[in-house]
Enzyme design. Sequence first.
Site, PDB file in Angstrom:
ATOM      1  N   GLY A  46       0.584   0.311   9.997  1.00  0.00           N
ATOM      2  CA  GLY A  46       1.138   1.649   9.892  1.00  0.00           C
ATOM      3  C   GLY A  46       0.074   2.623   9.435  1.00  0.00           C
ATOM      4  CD  GLN A  51      -2.553   5.702   5.307  1.00  0.00           C
ATOM      5  OE1 GLN A  51      -1.644   5.512   6.117  1.00  0.00           O
ATOM      6  NE2 GLN A  51      -3.239   4.712   4.766  1.00  0.00           N
ATOM      7  CB  CYS A  90      -2.477   0.823   1.431  1.00  0.00           C
ATOM      8  SG  CYS A  90      -2.546   2.538   1.942  1.00  0.00           S
ATOM      9  CG  LEU A  91      -5.017   0.733   7.177  1.00  0.00           C
ATOM     10  CD1 LEU A  91      -4.773   1.503   8.467  1.00  0.00           C
ATOM     11  CD2 LEU A  91      -5.939  -0.449   7.420  1.00  0.00           C
ATOM     12  CG  HIS A 132       3.113   1.339   2.827  1.00  0.00           C
ATOM     13  ND1 HIS A 132       2.486   0.418   2.017  1.00  0.00           N
ATOM     14  CD2 HIS A 132       2.146   2.214   3.223  1.00  0.00           C
ATOM     15  CE1 HIS A 132       1.202   0.736   1.912  1.00  0.00           C
ATOM     16  NE2 HIS A 132       0.967   1.819   2.641  1.00  0.00           N
ATOM     17  CD  GLU A 133       2.309   3.652   6.842  1.00  0.00           C
ATOM     18  OE1 GLU A 133       1.655   4.686   6.579  1.00  0.00           O
ATOM     19  OE2 GLU A 133       1.848   2.511   6.680  1.00  0.00           O
ATOM     20  CG  HIS A 136       0.892   6.894   2.784  1.00  0.00           C
ATOM     21  ND1 HIS A 136      -0.133   6.947   1.876  1.00  0.00           N
ATOM     22  CD2 HIS A 136       0.851   5.652   3.333  1.00  0.00           C
ATOM     23  CE1 HIS A 136      -0.766   5.769   1.869  1.00  0.00           C
ATOM     24  NE2 HIS A 136      -0.189   4.964   2.733  1.00  0.00           N
TER      25      HIS A 136
HETATM   26 ZN    ZN Z   1      -0.675   3.003   3.067  1.00  0.00          ZN
END
Ligand code: ZN
Length: 154
Positions: A46, A51, A90-91, A132-133, A136
């Site tokens: 995701g 991000q 998480c990226l 999660h997304e 953000h």
């Molecule tokens: Zn993330």
Amino acid sequence: MAIRNIVKEGDEILTKVCRPVTVFDARLQTLIEDMKQTLAKSNGVGLAAPQVGVLKRLVLVLDDDDETVLVLINPEIVAAEGTQTPTEGCLSVPGIWGKTVRPAKVTVRALNEKGEEVTYTRTGITAVCFCHELDHLDGHLFRERVTEYVHYDD
Ligand code: ZN
């Protein structure tokens, strides 16, 4: 189209509340395509617009089949039930993994890239990813929800 840089933890951008998308123009389509490429390149499940440094309510989530990427614009969780305790990463927080508590089943309502209303109900990792997304978009990282960090041997 281009791969975009992924913003890392510590950057203020990741703490901001994102604005709704109101214009479905070529610029938005380019952003979506760039995010798709960036997600594919990074092997993530995701990716949220903040991000890649864009404070818009737009996220991508890899669907259960591992091939379809769901485009969720101005997404909202409209139903959630049960609980699961996944291990998340998480990226934007590379190398860190932790257990969280998330709903087992999540229904999200959003607009797709054409501006059409879509609703998806998913379980497992995709349900986790919705949560999660969407976090953000309100400036929250999964770390705030970690109950226990998980360490993997190299
Ligand atoms: Zn993330």
